[in-house]
Write an enzyme that holds these catalytic residues in place. Structure first.
Site, PDB file in Angstrom:
ATOM      1  N   TYR A 138      -0.494  26.037   0.772  1.00 31.63           N
ATOM      2  CA  TYR A 138       0.799  26.148   1.476  1.00 31.63           C
ATOM      3  C   TYR A 138       1.941  25.833   0.512  1.00 31.63           C
ATOM      4  CZ  TYR A 138       4.359  25.113   5.074  1.00 31.63           C
ATOM      5  OH  TYR A 138       5.509  25.092   5.841  1.00 31.63           O
TER       6      TYR A 138
ATOM      7  N   LYS B   6       4.941  28.385  -0.674  1.00 34.33           N
ATOM      8  CA  LYS B   6       6.327  28.103  -0.288  1.00 34.33           C
ATOM      9  C   LYS B   6       7.209  27.848  -1.527  1.00 34.33           C
ATOM     10  CE  LYS B   6       6.511  28.304   4.278  1.00 34.33           C
ATOM     11  NZ  LYS B   6       7.503  29.077   5.039  1.00 34.33           N
TER      12      LYS B   6
END
Ligand SMILES: NC(=O)c1ccc[n+]([C@@H]2O[C@H](COP(=O)([O-])OP(=O)(O)OC[C@H]3O[C@@H](n4cnc5c(N)ncnc54)[C@H](OP(=O)(O)O)[C@@H]3O)[C@@H](O)[C@H]2O)c1
Length: 237
Positions: A144, A148
């Site tokens: 993640y 991001k």
């Protein structure tokens, strides 16, 4: 940008932050909100200004079909996202690919497809929903984090590329929100309604970088002074 009477697209609008963003946009006077979801049945279209539309950000044909079906658009909120848990040395290649496909390439596909609409608007804005984890990594969320962080880089490239085109390129950097995404993580969270309301206020007032809750603002303030301290703090969580 002027949100009153604006036409807006929100991705991932069927639940969590996206659903709250739709509600806040109506409060701010938007006259049309395209609530994009993979499954139209899941969109809560309680107001006639909400139009549920089908979108899977990992499918280029789905993105192109939606772009072709919408004439006017003033604001795009790239909100759809996925999370994966796991340390960088243990995470599967499949998880890594999926996070990148949705969080990075999905954002990029949607931005690219809708730039012509935003240019036509004359007061267009693109808001990318990132996270404070774009700034520093939390080891247990490695796939993640990296998707991001890459999305933040893409966002900065978009802002540079769109300079002079009268399109505001804005980013929101939330910290923990009480949605399905981190339902099982026992930390203090803010409500999606509060976060959405602060993101919409930031978009309306033209902020480039929106830190939509006190915790996110505190992380950013510390990161600006001593990014190594934030790195160490996140690494220990
Ligand atoms: N929750 C947090 O603590 C937190 C913190 C910082 C930033 N954020 C960011 O905020 C955004 C919204 O997250 P959330 O907390 O609301 O998460 P959520 O409750 O899990 O909702 C995620 C949304 O993204 C959609 N989505 C996932 N894959 C998609 C795809 N391939 N195509 C289109 N839509 C897709 C989901 O649709 P389906 O229902 O079809 O799966 C859902 O509507 C994300 O970008 C997330 O990274 C969240």
């Amino acid at each position: 940008m002027q949100l009153n009477n604006a036409h807006v697209l929100v991705t991932g609008a069927n639940r969590g932050l996206g659903k709250a963003l739709v509600e806040q946009l109506l409060e701010a006077g938007a006259s049309r909100v395209y609530a994009a979801a993979r499954d139209l049945q899941q969109v809560n279209a309680t107001d006639p200004r909400i139009l549920p539309v089908c979108l899977d950000v990992t499918d280029p044909a789905s993105v192109a079909a939606l772009a072709a079906s919408i004439e006017r658009l003033d604001l795009v909120i790239n909100n759809a996202g996925v999370i994966a848990f796991g340390d960088i040395l243990q995470v599967s290649e499949e998880s890594l690919d999926h996070c990148l496909d949705v969080n990075l390439k999905g954002l990029w596909r949607v931005a690219r497809a809708f730039v012509p609409h935003l240019e036509r608007s004359g007061q267009g804005a693109l808001c990318n929903v990132l996270t404070v984890l774009s700034l520093a990594s939390m080891p247990g969320l490695s796939a993640y984090n990296l998707s991001k962080a890459a999305a933040w880089s893409a966002h900065l490239s978009l802002r540079a590329s769109l300079q002079g085109k009268n399109i505001a390129v804005q980013a929101a950097f939330p910290s923990a929100i009480d949605t399905d995404m981190i339902a099982d993580v026992p930390i203090e969270k803010d409500t999606p309604e509060l976060v959405a309301s602060n993101i919409i206020r930031g978009i309306g007032s033209g902020e480039e970088d929106i830190f939509p809750m006190p915790m996110a603002q505190a992380v950013y303030d510390q990161w600006r002074v001593d990014h190594k301290a934030v790195e160490r703090q996140f690494a220990s969580m």
